[in-house]
Write a protein that holds these residues in place. Structure first.
Motif, short mmCIF file in Angstrom:
data_model
loop_
_atom_site.label_atom_id
_atom_site.label_comp_id
_atom_site.label_asym_id
_atom_site.label_seq_id
_atom_site.Cartn_x
_atom_site.Cartn_y
_atom_site.Cartn_z
N SER A 186 0.88 -1.17 0.00
CA SER A 186 0.00 0.00 0.00
C SER A 186 0.92 1.22 0.00
O SER A 186 2.13 1.07 0.15
CB SER A 186 -0.92 -0.03 1.23
N PRO A 187 0.39 2.40 -0.16
CA PRO A 187 1.26 3.58 -0.27
C PRO A 187 2.20 3.79 0.93
O PRO A 187 3.32 4.25 0.76
CB PRO A 187 0.28 4.74 -0.40
N THR A 188 1.77 3.43 2.13
CA THR A 188 2.59 3.71 3.31
C THR A 188 3.04 2.48 4.09
O THR A 188 3.77 2.61 5.07
CB THR A 188 1.83 4.63 4.29
N THR A 189 2.61 1.29 3.66
CA THR A 189 2.86 0.09 4.44
C THR A 189 3.12 -1.11 3.54
O THR A 189 2.50 -1.24 2.48
CB THR A 189 1.65 -0.23 5.35
N VAL A 190 4.01 -1.99 3.99
CA VAL A 190 4.20 -3.29 3.36
C VAL A 190 3.65 -4.32 4.34
O VAL A 190 4.11 -4.41 5.48
CB VAL A 190 5.69 -3.57 3.08
N HIS A 191 2.62 -5.05 3.92
CA HIS A 191 1.98 -6.05 4.77
C HIS A 191 2.56 -7.42 4.43
O HIS A 191 2.71 -7.75 3.26
CB HIS A 191 0.47 -6.06 4.53
N GLY A 200 -0.93 -10.49 10.32
CA GLY A 200 0.43 -10.42 9.80
C GLY A 200 1.18 -9.23 10.35
O GLY A 200 0.80 -8.65 11.36
N LEU A 201 2.24 -8.89 9.67
CA LEU A 201 3.07 -7.75 10.05
C LEU A 201 2.77 -6.56 9.14
O LEU A 201 2.48 -6.75 7.96
CB LEU A 201 4.55 -8.09 9.91
N ALA A 202 2.87 -5.38 9.67
CA ALA A 202 2.75 -4.15 8.90
C ALA A 202 4.05 -3.38 9.07
O ALA A 202 4.39 -2.97 10.18
CB ALA A 202 1.56 -3.32 9.39
N LEU A 203 4.80 -3.25 7.99
CA LEU A 203 6.12 -2.63 8.03
C LEU A 203 6.15 -1.34 7.21
O LEU A 203 5.41 -1.22 6.23
CB LEU A 203 7.16 -3.60 7.46
N THR A 204 7.03 -0.44 7.60
CA THR A 204 7.25 0.73 6.75
C THR A 204 8.04 0.27 5.53
O THR A 204 8.75 -0.74 5.58
CB THR A 204 8.07 1.81 7.48
N PRO A 205 7.94 0.98 4.42
CA PRO A 205 8.75 0.62 3.26
C PRO A 205 10.25 0.58 3.58
O PRO A 205 10.97 -0.28 3.09
CB PRO A 205 8.40 1.70 2.23
N ALA A 206 10.72 1.49 4.44
CA ALA A 206 12.14 1.51 4.81
C ALA A 206 12.53 0.25 5.58
O ALA A 206 13.59 -0.33 5.36
CB ALA A 206 12.45 2.75 5.63
N ALA A 207 11.66 -0.21 6.48
CA ALA A 207 11.94 -1.43 7.24
C ALA A 207 11.95 -2.65 6.32
O ALA A 207 12.80 -3.53 6.46
CB ALA A 207 10.91 -1.61 8.35
N TRP A 208 11.03 -2.71 5.38
CA TRP A 208 10.98 -3.82 4.42
C TRP A 208 12.24 -3.83 3.55
O TRP A 208 12.84 -4.87 3.33
CB TRP A 208 9.72 -3.72 3.56
N THR A 209 12.66 -2.66 3.09
CA THR A 209 13.88 -2.55 2.28
C THR A 209 15.09 -3.02 3.08
O THR A 209 15.92 -3.77 2.57
CB THR A 209 14.07 -1.10 1.81
N ALA A 210 15.17 -2.62 4.34
CA ALA A 210 16.29 -3.05 5.19
C ALA A 210 16.25 -4.56 5.41
O ALA A 210 17.29 -5.23 5.37
CB ALA A 210 16.24 -2.32 6.53
#
Length: 63
Positions: free
Chosen positions: A30-35, A46-56
């Motif tokens: 989604s625009p602000t979250t990676v589920h 599940g988990l809801a991550l920021t795009p930066a956390a998912w990238t890391a």
């Protein structure tokens, strides 16, 4: 999860799903979250991550 739970998410299953071990996940963007959720138990939260956390997590560098 986040306030986006009211929105229908489009889940994509890992290309490794169905391989030996059965440890698979699904991801929805989604625009602000990676589920992220377990593809074998989609009713479980599940988990809801920021795009930066998912990238890391993926070990990538942010653009």
């Amino acid at each position: 999860m986040t306030d986006e739970t009211a929105v229908e998410l489009r889940w994509c299953k890992s290309s490794y799903s169905g391989n030996e071990g059965g440890e698979c996940l699904e991801v929805a963007l989604s625009p602000t979250t990676v589920h992220v959720r377990d593809s074998k138990d989609t009713a479980r939260e599940g988990l809801a991550l920021t795009p930066a956390a998912w990238t890391a997590f993926l070990g990538l560098t942010a653009p």
